[in-house]
Motif scaffolding. Structure first.
Motif, PDB file in Angstrom:
ATOM      1  N   SER A 100      57.399  61.197  72.557  1.00 22.74           N
ATOM      2  CA  SER A 100      56.074  61.175  73.171  1.00 22.74           C
ATOM      3  C   SER A 100      55.877  59.927  74.028  1.00 22.74           C
ATOM      4  O   SER A 100      54.895  59.839  74.776  1.00 22.74           O
ATOM      5  CB  SER A 100      54.985  61.236  72.097  1.00 22.74           C
ATOM      6  OG  SER A 100      54.922  60.031  71.350  1.00 22.74           O
ATOM      7  N   LYS A 104      53.775  60.785  80.873  1.00 20.57           N
ATOM      8  CA  LYS A 104      52.979  62.006  80.828  1.00 20.57           C
ATOM      9  C   LYS A 104      52.019  62.046  82.012  1.00 20.57           C
ATOM     10  O   LYS A 104      51.141  61.183  82.105  1.00 20.57           O
ATOM     11  CB  LYS A 104      52.189  62.079  79.528  1.00 20.57           C
ATOM     12  CG  LYS A 104      53.049  62.095  78.274  1.00 20.57           C
ATOM     13  CD  LYS A 104      53.917  63.327  78.201  1.00 20.57           C
ATOM     14  CE  LYS A 104      54.698  63.398  76.912  1.00 20.57           C
ATOM     15  NZ  LYS A 104      55.607  62.292  76.683  1.00 20.57           N
ATOM     16  N   ASN A 119      52.608  56.452  78.519  1.00 21.36           N
ATOM     17  CA  ASN A 119      51.742  57.520  78.031  1.00 21.36           C
ATOM     18  C   ASN A 119      50.293  57.027  78.026  1.00 21.36           C
ATOM     19  O   ASN A 119      49.867  56.353  77.083  1.00 21.36           O
ATOM     20  CB  ASN A 119      52.154  57.967  76.628  1.00 21.36           C
ATOM     21  CG  ASN A 119      51.476  59.259  76.211  1.00 21.36           C
ATOM     22  OD1 ASN A 119      50.329  59.502  76.565  1.00 21.36           O
ATOM     23  ND2 ASN A 119      52.168  60.086  75.446  1.00 21.36           N
ATOM     24  N   SER A 125      51.905  56.338  71.127  1.00 25.82           N
ATOM     25  CA  SER A 125      53.079  56.301  71.992  1.00 25.82           C
ATOM     26  C   SER A 125      53.213  54.952  72.696  1.00 25.82           C
ATOM     27  O   SER A 125      54.322  54.430  72.841  1.00 25.82           O
ATOM     28  CB  SER A 125      52.996  57.419  73.034  1.00 25.82           C
ATOM     29  OG  SER A 125      52.820  58.672  72.407  1.00 25.82           O
ATOM     30  N   SER A 152      61.733  64.322  68.938  1.00 22.71           N
ATOM     31  CA  SER A 152      60.559  65.055  69.378  1.00 22.71           C
ATOM     32  C   SER A 152      59.942  65.703  68.145  1.00 22.71           C
ATOM     33  O   SER A 152      59.855  65.071  67.094  1.00 22.71           O
ATOM     34  CB  SER A 152      60.927  66.083  70.454  1.00 22.71           C
ATOM     35  OG  SER A 152      59.778  66.730  70.946  1.00 22.71           O
ATOM     36  N   ASP A 271      51.138  65.012  74.904  1.00 19.80           N
ATOM     37  CA  ASP A 271      52.394  65.479  74.302  1.00 19.80           C
ATOM     38  C   ASP A 271      52.537  66.993  74.386  1.00 19.80           C
ATOM     39  O   ASP A 271      53.180  67.520  75.284  1.00 19.80           O
ATOM     40  CB  ASP A 271      52.463  65.020  72.841  1.00 19.80           C
ATOM     41  CG  ASP A 271      53.883  64.926  72.293  1.00 19.80           C
ATOM     42  OD1 ASP A 271      54.821  64.805  73.106  1.00 19.80           O
ATOM     43  OD2 ASP A 271      54.058  64.962  71.058  1.00 19.80           O
TER      44      ASP A 271
END
Length: 338
Positions: A100, A104, A119, A125, A152, A271
Motif C-alpha cells: 500500500s 496512489k 500514498n 502507508s 499485499s 489501496d
C-alpha cells in the motif's frame, strides 16, 4: 539458520513460523505471548514487550542471529529501536513493509519494486514509507544489513478477504450473504486485485533469509493471480453455497459516509479500489522456483470451512450491518428522487 521473529503468530508470520520450524531452523519468537499455544514445538519464545529495550537486551543475552524479522513495526520510532537493539547482532534485518506504500494512483497499473512510494490517502502507508527510508539510510551510511518486504493482501484460514467490511472483520459480510442480503462492493467491482495465501507468501519470504542477493534490496511477494472484486466475492459466495448479490457503491461515497475510525479513505481510496497488477520478477530471480500455487477459489474454500467450524471466529458486527442497510437505502432513495 538461527532466526528471530518479532511477532511470529499473525496472519503472515504464523505460516513462516510453521515452515521454518518444520525445516529444523533454530527459530526464536519475541512477542507478548498472547498466542503461545499456537507456537510449534522446538521454537524458543521470548515473552516481552519489545519497547522495554533493557529487558529485551537482558533476555537476548549474548545471542546473535542470522536473521531478525520485524512483523509489527509500524512507526519509524519502532524501527529505530530495532536498529539500536540488533545492530551487530544480526547478519540480516528483514522489515515487513506494505504494498500500500506504492504511489496512489501509480503512473502504471503494473507495480514493481521501482514504483514510486507515496500514498496521500493513508497514514499507515506513509509511516511504512518513513520506516523504509530510515532503514535505507542506516544501510547506506552504517552498513546495517536490511531487506525490505512488501506484501499485499495476504490471508489465512482465519479471515476471508473482502474489500468492504467493518472493524470486526469479514464475518458480517459472510453472514449477509448467507441471509440472502445484498453486500456492498466498491465501485463496479471490476478493478483488479491480488490476494495471496499465507503459506505461499511464506515460501517466498523464507527464500530471502540468508540470501546475499536480498541485502539492501526491497521485494514484493504475492500471487500472480489477478481477480476483479466481483470474482473475489463470487468465489466467497460459491464457497458458502449461496447467491452473490452485489450492491455497487462508489468508493468515495463509502469513505465519506463511513465512521472515521473505519478508515475507508485509506483502505479503499489508498489501496483496494485501484487496479494493481504486481510483477514479482525480482523475487523470482532471487528465489528461483518461487511460485504461489494456491488459487483463490481453493484458498477461500479452506477459509470458509475453517471459520464455519470455529464459532469463536464468527464475530458479529451489527453496527456495520446497519450501516450497509442505510447506505443501500440512501442510494436507492437518491435514484428514485431524480
Amino acid at each position: 539458520m538461527k532466526i528471530l521473529m518479532i511477532g511470529g503468530t499473525g496472519t503472515i508470520s504464523s505460516a513462516i513460523t510453521r515452515q521454518l520450524a518444520a525445516a529444523g531452523h533454530d527459530l526464536w519468537l519475541l512477542n507478548r505471548g498472547t498466542r503461545k499455544n499456537e507456537v510449534p514445538a522446538g521454537v524458543t519464545q521470548i515473552i516481552a514487550d519489545i519497547d522495554d529495550e533493557q529487558k529485551v537486551l537482558d533476555l537476548l543475552g549474548d545471542n546473535t542471529f542470522d536473521a531478525v524479522c520485524e512483523f509489527i513495526g509500524f512507526l519509524p520510532s519502532q524501527v529505530a529501536r530495532d536498529v539500536r537493539l540488533f545492530k551487530g547482532r544480526t547478519r540480516q534485518y528483514v522489515y515487513i513493509s506494505s504494498a500500500s506504500a506504492y504511489n496512489k494512483p501509480a503512473a502504471n497499473h503494473v507495480i514493481t519494486e521501482g514504483t514510486t512510494l507515496a500514498n496521500p490517502y493513508w497514514e499507515y502507508s506513509r509511516n511504512k514509507i518513513a520506516c523504509e527510508e530510515l532503514l535505507l539510510k542506516e544501510y547506506r551510511e552504517n552498513g546495517f544489513p536490511i531487506t525490505i518486504v512488501r506484501p499485499s493482501h495476504t490471508y489465512c484460514e482465519r479471515g476471508v478477504p473482502v474489500s468492504v467490511h467493518g472493524p470486526k472483520g469479514s464475518w458480517q459480510v459472510l453472514k449477509r450473504m448467507m441471509q440472502g442480503k445484498q453486500v456492498i462492493v466498491n465501485g463496479d467491482g471490476s478493478s483488479l486485485w491480488t490476494v495471496t495465501w499465507n503459506e505461499d507468501f511464506a515460501r517466498g519470504f523464507i527464500g530471502l533469509l540468508g540470501n546475499p542477493k536480498a541485502i539492501g534490496e526491497a521485494f514484493q511477494i504475492m500471487s500472480d493471480e489477478q481477480l476483479s472484486w466481483n470474482q473475489i466475492y463470487q468465489c466467497v459466495a460459491n464457497a458458502l453455497g449461496v447467491e452473490f448479490k452485489p450492491y455497487y457503491v462508489a468508493s468515495e461515497f463509502l469513505a465519506a459516509t463511513s465512521p472515521k475510525e473505519w478508515d475507508f479513505t485509506g483502505n479503499l481510496l489508498g489501496d483496494k479500489s485501484l487496479t494493481v497488477v504486481f510483477d514479482c520478477t525480482k523475487l523470482k530471480r532471487a528465489v528461483p522456483g518461487f511460485q504461489a500455487t494456491t488459487r483463490f477459489d481453493e484458498g477461500v474454500r479452506r477459509c470458509v470451512a475453517y471459520i464455519l467450524a470455529h464459532p469463536e471466529l464468527q464475530i458479529e458486527d451489527p453496527e456495520f450491518d446497519k450501516w450497509c442497510d442505510r447506505v443501500i437505502a440512501a442510494q436507492e432513495q437518491a435514484k428514485h428522487s431524480i
